[in-house]
Design an enzyme around this catalytic site. Structure first.
Site, mmCIF file in Angstrom:
data_model
loop_
_atom_site.group_PDB
_atom_site.id
_atom_site.type_symbol
_atom_site.label_atom_id
_atom_site.label_comp_id
_atom_site.label_asym_id
_atom_site.label_seq_id
_atom_site.Cartn_x
_atom_site.Cartn_y
_atom_site.Cartn_z
ATOM 1 N N GLN A 78 51.573 -70.083 86.300
ATOM 2 C CA GLN A 78 52.160 -69.660 87.569
ATOM 3 C C GLN A 78 53.663 -69.921 87.566
ATOM 4 O O GLN A 78 54.131 -70.910 88.114
ATOM 5 C CB GLN A 78 51.475 -70.456 88.692
ATOM 6 N N PHE A 79 54.424 -69.030 86.946
ATOM 7 C CA PHE A 79 55.872 -69.228 86.860
ATOM 8 C C PHE A 79 56.533 -69.254 88.235
ATOM 9 O O PHE A 79 57.591 -69.840 88.419
ATOM 10 C CB PHE A 79 56.527 -68.182 85.954
ATOM 11 N N THR A 80 55.893 -68.652 89.241
ATOM 12 C CA THR A 80 56.503 -68.599 90.574
ATOM 13 C C THR A 80 56.543 -69.963 91.260
ATOM 14 O O THR A 80 57.211 -70.111 92.283
ATOM 15 C CB THR A 80 55.783 -67.582 91.486
#
Length: 150
Positions: A78-80
């Site tokens: 989950q890069f966000t």
């Protein structure tokens, strides 16, 4: 390294119509990685995850870990999680590690968690467009950042 842990009674990940991960009681973990993350962050976080006492005991008190209840885990990249919303209305993801750094750390996190938990960990697919479904139990949601070990 930042994680969002959600205690679930069920969770699944679907990619292009195919269910690639599916659990009942356990944890859904969203994992965000930055360039500065290391094996030290992984070991500290995985130890925290398997020993975090967020499941109810016989008296309904959160006194048991995912290991104690023999729960399962799904990990989703989950890069966000490292979005910066300081300026403007479009989040910036500049802090998130690029795939050449993030993928090996993601894979190492999964492997270390399998060792610590003593069982297979299910995952989404790094970089894929995933549909994540969950039934949050409690709800219990905890955010842990390995750079902030208070």
């Amino acid at each position: 390294m930042k994680i969002v842990i959600q205690r679930v009674t069920k969770a699944s990940v679907t990619i292009e119509g195919e269910k690639v991960a599916n659990i009942k009681t356990g944890l859904l973990i969203l994992l965000g990685i930055v360039n500065e993350d290391s094996q030290d962050d992984i070991k500290w976080l995985t130890n925290k995850v398997v020993n975090l006492r967020i499941f109810g005991d016989e008296n309904g008190v959160m006194n048991k870990s995912v290991k104690d209840v023999e729960g399962d885990i799904i990990i989703v990249s989950q890069f966000t999680l490292h979005a910066s919303t300081k300026k403007g209305n479009r989040p910036s993801y500049i802090k998130a590690a690029k795939p050449d750094i993030a993928i090996p750390l993601y894979e190492s996190f999964v492997k270390q968690l399998e060792v610590d938990l003593g069982k297979r960990i299910q995952t989404g697919e790094f970089g894929a467009d995933m549909k994540v479904e969950l039934l949050n139990d409690g709800p219990v949601t905890i955010i842990i950042d390995s750079k902030n070990r208070e």
